[in-house]
Motif scaffolding. Structure first.
Motif, PDB file in Angstrom:
ATOM      1  N   VAL A  37       0.872  -1.174   0.000  1.00 40.88           N
ATOM      2  CA  VAL A  37       0.000   0.000   0.000  1.00 40.88           C
ATOM      3  C   VAL A  37       0.906   1.220   0.000  1.00 40.88           C
ATOM      4  O   VAL A  37       1.779   1.348   0.863  1.00 40.88           O
ATOM      5  CB  VAL A  37      -0.925   0.022   1.241  1.00 40.88           C
ATOM      6  N   TYR A  38       0.724   2.085  -0.975  1.00 44.74           N
ATOM      7  CA  TYR A  38       1.572   3.265  -1.107  1.00 44.74           C
ATOM      8  C   TYR A  38       0.745   4.530  -0.935  1.00 44.74           C
ATOM      9  O   TYR A  38      -0.384   4.607  -1.423  1.00 44.74           O
ATOM     10  CB  TYR A  38       2.236   3.307  -2.493  1.00 44.74           C
ATOM     11  N   ASP A  39       1.318   5.517  -0.291  1.00 41.27           N
ATOM     12  CA  ASP A  39       0.711   6.837  -0.190  1.00 41.27           C
ATOM     13  C   ASP A  39       1.296   7.665  -1.324  1.00 41.27           C
ATOM     14  O   ASP A  39       2.355   8.277  -1.180  1.00 41.27           O
ATOM     15  CB  ASP A  39       1.028   7.455   1.179  1.00 41.27           C
ATOM     16  N   LEU A  40       0.616   7.681  -2.466  1.00 41.41           N
ATOM     17  CA  LEU A  40       1.158   8.367  -3.629  1.00 41.41           C
ATOM     18  C   LEU A  40       1.277   9.869  -3.403  1.00 41.41           C
ATOM     19  O   LEU A  40       2.203  10.501  -3.910  1.00 41.41           O
ATOM     20  CB  LEU A  40       0.317   8.060  -4.869  1.00 41.41           C
ATOM     21  N   ASP A  41       0.349  10.440  -2.625  1.00 42.37           N
ATOM     22  CA  ASP A  41       0.465  11.870  -2.306  1.00 42.37           C
ATOM     23  C   ASP A  41       1.714  12.127  -1.464  1.00 42.37           C
ATOM     24  O   ASP A  41       2.416  13.119  -1.665  1.00 42.37           O
ATOM     25  CB  ASP A  41      -0.776  12.374  -1.568  1.00 42.37           C
ATOM     26  N   GLY A  42       1.992  11.232  -0.525  1.00 38.78           N
ATOM     27  CA  GLY A  42       3.185  11.364   0.308  1.00 38.78           C
ATOM     28  C   GLY A  42       4.458  11.193  -0.497  1.00 38.78           C
ATOM     29  O   GLY A  42       5.444  11.908  -0.297  1.00 38.78           O
ATOM     30  N   ILE A  43       4.450  10.248  -1.445  1.00 32.40           N
ATOM     31  CA  ILE A  43       5.606  10.031  -2.310  1.00 32.40           C
ATOM     32  C   ILE A  43       5.834  11.272  -3.167  1.00 32.40           C
ATOM     33  O   ILE A  43       6.963  11.748  -3.312  1.00 32.40           O
ATOM     34  CB  ILE A  43       5.406   8.774  -3.184  1.00 32.40           C
ATOM     35  N   ALA A  44       4.757  11.834  -3.721  1.00 28.31           N
ATOM     36  CA  ALA A  44       4.876  13.035  -4.548  1.00 28.31           C
ATOM     37  C   ALA A  44       5.396  14.211  -3.724  1.00 28.31           C
ATOM     38  O   ALA A  44       6.251  14.971  -4.193  1.00 28.31           O
ATOM     39  CB  ALA A  44       3.524  13.383  -5.180  1.00 28.31           C
ATOM     40  N   ALA A  45       4.910  14.355  -2.508  1.00 32.13           N
ATOM     41  CA  ALA A  45       5.364  15.460  -1.645  1.00 32.13           C
ATOM     42  C   ALA A  45       6.849  15.334  -1.333  1.00 32.13           C
ATOM     43  O   ALA A  45       7.589  16.324  -1.342  1.00 32.13           O
ATOM     44  CB  ALA A  45       4.545  15.494  -0.357  1.00 32.13           C
ATOM     45  N   ALA A  46       7.308  14.118  -1.068  1.00 37.06           N
ATOM     46  CA  ALA A  46       8.729  13.901  -0.781  1.00 37.06           C
ATOM     47  C   ALA A  46       9.575  14.201  -2.016  1.00 37.06           C
ATOM     48  O   ALA A  46      10.627  14.849  -1.921  1.00 37.06           O
ATOM     49  CB  ALA A  46       8.960  12.468  -0.311  1.00 37.06           C
ATOM     50  N   ALA A  47       9.114  13.764  -3.178  1.00 37.91           N
ATOM     51  CA  ALA A  47       9.847  14.033  -4.426  1.00 37.91           C
ATOM     52  C   ALA A  47       9.894  15.531  -4.700  1.00 37.91           C
ATOM     53  O   ALA A  47      10.940  16.071  -5.073  1.00 37.91           O
ATOM     54  CB  ALA A  47       9.186  13.300  -5.590  1.00 37.91           C
ATOM     55  N   ARG A  48       8.779  16.204  -4.476  1.00 40.45           N
ATOM     56  CA  ARG A  48       8.710  17.656  -4.684  1.00 40.45           C
ATOM     57  C   ARG A  48       9.675  18.373  -3.758  1.00 40.45           C
ATOM     58  O   ARG A  48      10.398  19.281  -4.166  1.00 40.45           O
ATOM     59  CB  ARG A  48       7.276  18.122  -4.452  1.00 40.45           C
ATOM     60  N   SER A  49       9.723  17.951  -2.509  1.00 40.98           N
ATOM     61  CA  SER A  49      10.612  18.562  -1.522  1.00 40.98           C
ATOM     62  C   SER A  49      12.076  18.360  -1.897  1.00 40.98           C
ATOM     63  O   SER A  49      12.873  19.304  -1.866  1.00 40.98           O
ATOM     64  CB  SER A  49      10.331  17.975  -0.139  1.00 40.98           C
ATOM     65  N   LEU A  50      12.441  17.127  -2.257  1.00 45.29           N
ATOM     66  CA  LEU A  50      13.822  16.843  -2.658  1.00 45.29           C
ATOM     67  C   LEU A  50      14.207  17.625  -3.906  1.00 45.29           C
ATOM     68  O   LEU A  50      15.280  18.223  -3.971  1.00 45.29           O
ATOM     69  CB  LEU A  50      14.004  15.346  -2.911  1.00 45.29           C
ATOM     70  N   SER A  51      13.328  17.641  -4.891  1.00 45.80           N
ATOM     71  CA  SER A  51      13.604  18.342  -6.136  1.00 45.80           C
ATOM     72  C   SER A  51      13.784  19.836  -5.885  1.00 45.80           C
ATOM     73  O   SER A  51      14.679  20.474  -6.438  1.00 45.80           O
ATOM     74  CB  SER A  51      12.469  18.111  -7.129  1.00 45.80           C
ATOM     75  N   SER A  52      12.961  20.375  -5.005  1.00 43.80           N
ATOM     76  CA  SER A  52      13.050  21.793  -4.652  1.00 43.80           C
ATOM     77  C   SER A  52      14.360  22.107  -3.950  1.00 43.80           C
ATOM     78  O   SER A  52      14.999  23.129  -4.222  1.00 43.80           O
ATOM     79  CB  SER A  52      11.865  22.174  -3.766  1.00 43.80           C
ATOM     80  N   GLU A  53      14.781  21.248  -3.039  1.00 48.71           N
ATOM     81  CA  GLU A  53      16.030  21.463  -2.311  1.00 48.71           C
ATOM     82  C   GLU A  53      17.247  21.401  -3.232  1.00 48.71           C
ATOM     83  O   GLU A  53      18.183  22.172  -3.080  1.00 48.71           O
ATOM     84  CB  GLU A  53      16.185  20.428  -1.193  1.00 48.71           C
ATOM     85  N   ILE A  54      17.216  20.490  -4.184  1.00 52.17           N
ATOM     86  CA  ILE A  54      18.340  20.360  -5.108  1.00 52.17           C
ATOM     87  C   ILE A  54      18.346  21.525  -6.090  1.00 52.17           C
ATOM     88  O   ILE A  54      19.393  22.057  -6.428  1.00 52.17           O
ATOM     89  CB  ILE A  54      18.282  19.004  -5.837  1.00 52.17           C
ATOM     90  N   GLY A  55      17.156  21.916  -6.544  1.00 47.57           N
ATOM     91  CA  GLY A  55      17.022  23.057  -7.442  1.00 47.57           C
ATOM     92  C   GLY A  55      17.835  22.915  -8.715  1.00 47.57           C
ATOM     93  O   GLY A  55      18.024  21.824  -9.253  1.00 47.57           O
ATOM     94  N   ALA A  56      18.353  24.036  -9.170  1.00 47.35           N
ATOM     95  CA  ALA A  56      19.104  24.078 -10.423  1.00 47.35           C
ATOM     96  C   ALA A  56      20.488  23.450 -10.290  1.00 47.35           C
ATOM     97  O   ALA A  56      21.186  23.264 -11.286  1.00 47.35           O
ATOM     98  CB  ALA A  56      19.225  25.512 -10.905  1.00 47.35           C
ATOM     99  N   ALA A  57      20.884  23.106  -9.069  1.00 45.48           N
ATOM    100  CA  ALA A  57      22.219  22.538  -8.848  1.00 45.48           C
ATOM    101  C   ALA A  57      22.354  21.129  -9.406  1.00 45.48           C
ATOM    102  O   ALA A  57      23.456  20.638  -9.586  1.00 45.48           O
ATOM    103  CB  ALA A  57      22.540  22.527  -7.353  1.00 45.48           C
ATOM    104  N   GLY A  58      21.239  20.474  -9.671  1.00 49.65           N
ATOM    105  CA  GLY A  58      21.317  19.097 -10.159  1.00 49.65           C
ATOM    106  C   GLY A  58      19.939  18.530 -10.406  1.00 49.65           C
ATOM    107  O   GLY A  58      18.948  19.249 -10.409  1.00 49.65           O
ATOM    108  N   LEU A  59      19.883  17.257 -10.584  1.00 46.39           N
ATOM    109  CA  LEU A  59      18.626  16.570 -10.849  1.00 46.39           C
ATOM    110  C   LEU A  59      18.380  15.534  -9.764  1.00 46.39           C
ATOM    111  O   LEU A  59      19.236  14.697  -9.493  1.00 46.39           O
ATOM    112  CB  LEU A  59      18.683  15.863 -12.217  1.00 46.39           C
ATOM    113  N   CYS A  60      17.227  15.598  -9.169  1.00 47.95           N
ATOM    114  CA  CYS A  60      16.802  14.568  -8.222  1.00 47.95           C
ATOM    115  C   CYS A  60      16.329  13.392  -9.069  1.00 47.95           C
ATOM    116  O   CYS A  60      15.399  13.525  -9.857  1.00 47.95           O
ATOM    117  CB  CYS A  60      15.661  15.102  -7.358  1.00 47.95           C
ATOM    118  N   ALA A  61      16.990  12.254  -8.962  1.00 48.03           N
ATOM    119  CA  ALA A  61      16.655  11.100  -9.796  1.00 48.03           C
ATOM    120  C   ALA A  61      16.276   9.907  -8.926  1.00 48.03           C
ATOM    121  O   ALA A  61      16.932   9.621  -7.935  1.00 48.03           O
ATOM    122  CB  ALA A  61      17.835  10.739 -10.700  1.00 48.03           C
ATOM    123  N   TYR A  62      15.221   9.228  -9.318  1.00 44.71           N
ATOM    124  CA  TYR A  62      14.716   8.055  -8.609  1.00 44.71           C
ATOM    125  C   TYR A  62      15.245   6.798  -9.293  1.00 44.71           C
ATOM    126  O   TYR A  62      15.148   6.655 -10.516  1.00 44.71           O
ATOM    127  CB  TYR A  62      13.183   8.067  -8.640  1.00 44.71           C
TER     128      TYR A  62
END
Length: 94
Positions: free
Chosen positions: A37-62
């Motif tokens: 059972v996955y919380d897709l909203d929670g997964i998306a929020a975590a990805a959004r947060s990581l991507s935001s923190e990395i910003g233009a400095a790089g790519l958050c890759a799964y």
């Protein structure tokens, strides 16, 4: 059992995901345990947060190897993250 409280809070002593008891999820799906059972909203929020923190400095890759479930990968991609795949099989999962 160590369960993240944000994704799977307890309501009246019962684990829930997005407001629905996990017992109800299993009953509706006719699933036996173990079940995923996955919380897709929670997964998306975590990805959004990581991507935001990395910003233009790089790519958050799964890493697709971690879990290639299409819904998970699509939610992560929708938040601006990329994927890391090492084989054609992993690419076909996306």
């Amino acid at each position: 059992m160590n369960v993240p409280s944000q994704s799977f809070p307890r309501s009246e002593g019962v684990l829930t995901c997005q407001g629905v008891s996990l017992e109800q999820v299993l009953a509706q799906a006719g699933a036996q345990t173990p079940a995923y059972v996955y919380d897709l909203d929670g997964i998306a929020a975590a990805a959004r947060s990581l991507s935001s923190e990395i910003g233009a400095a790089g790519l958050c890759a799964y890493a697709v190897k971690a879990n290639g479930a299409g819904a998970i990968v699509r939610h992560i991609l929708a938040e601006g993250c990329g994927i890391e795949a090492v084989s054609g099989g992993e690419l076909r999962q996306v």
